[in-house]
Design an enzyme around this catalytic site. Structure first.
Site, PDB file in Angstrom:
ATOM      1  N   VAL A  17       0.842  -1.206   0.000  1.00  0.00           N
ATOM      2  CA  VAL A  17       0.000   0.000   0.000  1.00  0.00           C
ATOM      3  C   VAL A  17       0.876   1.256   0.000  1.00  0.00           C
ATOM      4  CG1 VAL A  17      -1.678   1.329   1.345  1.00  0.00           C
ATOM      5  CG2 VAL A  17      -1.932  -1.141   1.123  1.00  0.00           C
ATOM      6  N   LYS A  41      15.477  -3.034   2.672  1.00  0.00           N
ATOM      7  CA  LYS A  41      14.423  -2.657   1.738  1.00  0.00           C
ATOM      8  C   LYS A  41      14.660  -1.233   1.208  1.00  0.00           C
ATOM      9  CE  LYS A  41       9.595  -3.813   2.051  1.00  0.00           C
ATOM     10  NZ  LYS A  41       8.407  -3.699   2.889  1.00  0.00           N
ATOM     11  N   THR A 123      -5.440  -0.576   7.105  1.00  0.00           N
ATOM     12  CA  THR A 123      -6.803  -0.944   7.512  1.00  0.00           C
ATOM     13  C   THR A 123      -6.820  -1.204   9.009  1.00  0.00           C
ATOM     14  OG1 THR A 123      -7.231  -1.862   5.355  1.00  0.00           O
ATOM     15  CG2 THR A 123      -8.678  -2.570   7.133  1.00  0.00           C
ATOM     16  N   PHE A 152      -8.407   1.425  -1.135  1.00  0.00           N
ATOM     17  CA  PHE A 152      -9.279   0.419  -1.772  1.00  0.00           C
ATOM     18  C   PHE A 152      -8.549  -0.203  -2.965  1.00  0.00           C
ATOM     19  CE2 PHE A 152     -11.991   3.635   0.203  1.00  0.00           C
ATOM     20  CZ  PHE A 152     -12.776   2.847   1.030  1.00  0.00           C
ATOM     21  N   LYS A 204     -14.378   1.312   5.054  1.00  0.00           N
ATOM     22  CA  LYS A 204     -13.397   0.344   4.554  1.00  0.00           C
ATOM     23  C   LYS A 204     -13.771  -1.087   4.960  1.00  0.00           C
ATOM     24  CE  LYS A 204      -9.658  -1.764   3.420  1.00  0.00           C
ATOM     25  NZ  LYS A 204      -8.936  -1.845   2.187  1.00  0.00           N
ATOM     26  N   CYS A 260      -6.471  -9.101   2.358  1.00  0.00           N
ATOM     27  CA  CYS A 260      -7.506  -8.211   2.903  1.00  0.00           C
ATOM     28  C   CYS A 260      -8.792  -8.914   3.314  1.00  0.00           C
ATOM     29  CB  CYS A 260      -7.843  -7.129   1.885  1.00  0.00           C
ATOM     30  SG  CYS A 260      -6.540  -5.913   1.721  1.00  0.00           S
TER      31      CYS A 260
HETATM   32  C1  UDX Z   1      -9.416  -6.534  -1.982  1.00  0.00           C
HETATM   33  C2  UDX Z   1     -10.395  -5.376  -2.273  1.00  0.00           C
HETATM   34  O1  UDX Z   1     -11.003  -5.585  -3.557  1.00  0.00           O
HETATM   35  C3  UDX Z   1      -9.687  -4.049  -2.200  1.00  0.00           C
HETATM   36  O2  UDX Z   1     -10.608  -2.986  -2.372  1.00  0.00           O
HETATM   37  C4  UDX Z   1      -9.017  -3.936  -0.825  1.00  0.00           C
HETATM   38  O3  UDX Z   1      -8.320  -2.740  -0.721  1.00  0.00           O
HETATM   39  C5  UDX Z   1      -8.082  -5.111  -0.584  1.00  0.00           C
HETATM   40  O4  UDX Z   1      -8.810  -6.325  -0.733  1.00  0.00           O
HETATM   41  P1  UDX Z   1      -7.550  -7.882  -3.309  1.00  0.00           P
HETATM   42  O5  UDX Z   1      -7.348  -8.661  -2.045  1.00  0.00           O
HETATM   43  O6  UDX Z   1      -6.361  -7.392  -4.030  1.00  0.00           O
HETATM   44  O7  UDX Z   1      -8.459  -6.594  -3.023  1.00  0.00           O
HETATM   45  O8  UDX Z   1      -8.338  -8.837  -4.309  1.00  0.00           O
HETATM   46  P2  UDX Z   1      -9.741  -8.915  -5.045  1.00  0.00           P
HETATM   47  O9  UDX Z   1      -9.545  -8.710  -6.489  1.00  0.00           O
HETATM   48  O10 UDX Z   1     -10.760  -8.072  -4.394  1.00  0.00           O
HETATM   49  O11 UDX Z   1     -10.072 -10.476  -4.837  1.00  0.00           O
HETATM   50  C6  UDX Z   1     -10.084 -11.054  -3.541  1.00  0.00           C
HETATM   51  C7  UDX Z   1     -10.376 -12.542  -3.597  1.00  0.00           C
HETATM   52  O12 UDX Z   1     -11.715 -12.776  -3.995  1.00  0.00           O
HETATM   53  C8  UDX Z   1      -9.504 -13.331  -4.583  1.00  0.00           C
HETATM   54  O13 UDX Z   1      -9.087 -14.530  -3.962  1.00  0.00           O
HETATM   55  C9  UDX Z   1     -10.428 -13.618  -5.751  1.00  0.00           C
HETATM   56  O14 UDX Z   1     -10.084 -14.805  -6.420  1.00  0.00           O
HETATM   57  C10 UDX Z   1     -11.757 -13.743  -5.038  1.00  0.00           C
HETATM   58  N1  UDX Z   1     -12.916 -13.430  -5.902  1.00  0.00           N
HETATM   59  C11 UDX Z   1     -13.111 -12.165  -6.366  1.00  0.00           C
HETATM   60  C12 UDX Z   1     -13.856 -14.425  -6.202  1.00  0.00           C
HETATM   61  O15 UDX Z   1     -13.708 -15.574  -5.759  1.00  0.00           O
HETATM   62  N2  UDX Z   1     -14.934 -14.101  -6.970  1.00  0.00           N
HETATM   63  C13 UDX Z   1     -15.150 -12.860  -7.444  1.00  0.00           C
HETATM   64  O16 UDX Z   1     -16.166 -12.643  -8.132  1.00  0.00           O
HETATM   65  C14 UDX Z   1     -14.199 -11.851  -7.143  1.00  0.00           C
END
Ligand code: UDX
Length: 430
Positions: A17, A41, A123, A152, A204, A260
């Site tokens: 982030v 890092k 978060t 987000f 959030k 997340c």
């Molecule tokens: C998420 C939130 O979308 C983001 O706003 C927040 O800041 C951090 O958490 P991220 O963890 O990067 O982002 O992934 P995301 O694309 O949201 O997918 C999360 C999980 O849900 C993945 O394992 C994905 O495979 C799963 N997923 C997503 C599904 O199983 N079905 C869907 O329709 C969408």
């Protein structure tokens, strides 16, 4: 995009982030003072080494090398910037609460000042801002301002999400700091929600919990589709056209993972529990997700009988495509369950292999998809990388010993898979 000189900022924490936020604000014209306690890092970042794999990030950091300053000394940020964005880790504890020790270390390290503000990107539970302001008062630093500005960002599209957000949420006490944060985001064409600190914190947690609920909901619909013969992909298409529902986050699969959703859902559940409220819906969201990961085992047993001595190939290990992040990845539970059931597991992921090797030392890693499926009795598509959608299915069939393909993300065309002589099984569709 504006490149006029803008207010310099500090970013504390150069993780996922923090780096995206820093590079994003550099793109908007700010000088950014990035601080991390990890000297290796910071040394790497000074030499242009980006510790995470995120599309577009390395290019943006390179483009703005002149504006991005990396240091382990907080004083560098305090000297040049009034706004200090906090982007440190808040991992879950055993109780499901968020571990705020890194956040509090930052708070404690701040000097007394009437000129500075902390802007929380990490978060944190609802009420953290209040606790931090109390800590500032107890430490004689009441002049320090506080703003909640949750992120987000989605992994794999974080740079785009920063530059083209659906909204920016700013929770503040109505002082200069909230206005200054709003001004920083002003070059972006987006809705800005100005609100109080607690509500911003809750936006959030509630957003992530709602998205996770949507996924667990469609996964349960998929499970019912399997009983009734309906096709969940068709069902989601029909549902998603309703404006009130929308088509996103309705892809059934073998469960959500990542840094997340699992953490934030359990943090919100715990937060509610701590204040005496039993959040029933979130309990179900978590349980459905855990069961969903394990349903793959039943599907394999249906076709193969006992898994003892069977060879199972996993295609994709990262928690989703376009990231090397293995946190809470479905593959971790799946490989452990398969191994416990006596199967031999081979695997391939385009970029998550290094971390996967560390976490799953018992797996046989292959250099490509065909290598992983060689002599396998069954294949499970775990992460829907584009390269798996373009697989030569006849070559997969020829390489395998068996014929079973479990499409854990409904990413393949069932007819094409069957046409290649394989047995197809998706999630919520035949
Ligand atoms: C998420 C939130 O979308 C983001 O706003 C927040 O800041 C951090 O958490 P991220 O963890 O990067 O982002 O992934 P995301 O694309 O949201 O997918 C999360 C999980 O849900 C993945 O394992 C994905 O495979 C799963 N997923 C997503 C599904 O199983 N079905 C869907 O329709 C969408």
């Amino acid at each position: 995009m504006s490149t006029n000189a803008r207010e310099p900022i500090g970013v504390i924490g150069t993780g996922y982030v923090g780096l995206v936020t820093a590079a994003g604000f550099a793109e908007l014209g700010s000088d950014v003072y990035c601080i991390d306690i990890d000297e290796a890092k910071i040394d790497g970042l000074r030499q242009g080494q980006i510790p995470i794999w995120e599309p577009g990030l390395a290019e943006l950091v390179e483009k703005h090398r002149g504006r991005l300053h990396f240091s382990t000394d907080l004083a560098d940020a305090l000297e040049h910037a009034r706004l200090l964005f906090v982007a440190v880790g808040t991992p879950p504890t055993y109780s499901g609460d968020a571990d705020l020790s890194a956040v509090h270390a930052v708070v404690d390290a701040m000097p007394a000042s009437d000129r500075h503000a902390l802007v929380m990107k990490s978060t944190v539970p609802c009420g953290t801002g209040e606790a931090i302001k109390r800590a500032f008062r107890e430490q004689g630093k009441e002049g320090f301002r506080y703003v909640s500005c949750p992120e987000f960002l989605k992994e794999g599209s974080a740079v785009k999400d920063f530059l083209e957000p659906d909204r920016v949420v700013i929770g503040d006490d109505g002082d200069w700091a909230g206005d200054a944060v709003a001004e920083l985001y002003s070059p972006l064409d987006t809705a800005v929600v100005r609100t109080d600190i607690k509500s911003a914190e809750m936006v959030k947690l509630a957003s992530n919990a709602f998205l996770a609920t949507k996924i667990s909901f469609i996964n349960e619909i998929a499970n019912v589709c399997e009983e009734t013969g309906a096709d969940v992909v068709e069902v989601a298409r029909g549902m998603g056209l309703d404006d009130r529902i929308g088509p996103k986050f309705l892809q059934a699969g073998i469960g959500f993972g990542g840094s997340c959703f699992p953490k934030d859902v359990s943090a919100l559940k715990q937060l509610a529990g701590n204040s005496g409220y039993h959040f029933q819906l979130l309990n179900a969201v978590i349980e459905v997700n855990e069961l969903q990961k394990r349903r793959v085992i039943g599907k394999l047993e249906k076709h193969l009988g006992t898994l003892v001595g069977k060879r199972v190939a996993l295609l994709g290990l990262a928690f989703k495509p376009n990231t090397d992040d293995m946190r809470e990845a479905t593959s971790l539970v799946l490989s452990a369950r398969l191994t416990a059931a006596g199967a031999q597991v081979s695997a391939y992921d385009p970029i998550a292999e290094d971390e996967a090797r560390r976490l799953m030392p018992g797996l046989a890693f292959a250099d490509d998809a065909l290598g992983a499926v060689r002599d396998a009795d069954a294949v499970v598509l775990v992460t829907e990388w584009d390269e798996f959608k373009a697989l030569d299915l006849s070559a997969v069939r020829d390489a395998m010993a068996g014929q079973v393909l479990i499409d854990g993300r409904n990413a393949l065309d069932p007819e094409a898979v069957r046409g290649a002589g394989l047995v197809y099984e998706g999630i919520g569709r035949e």
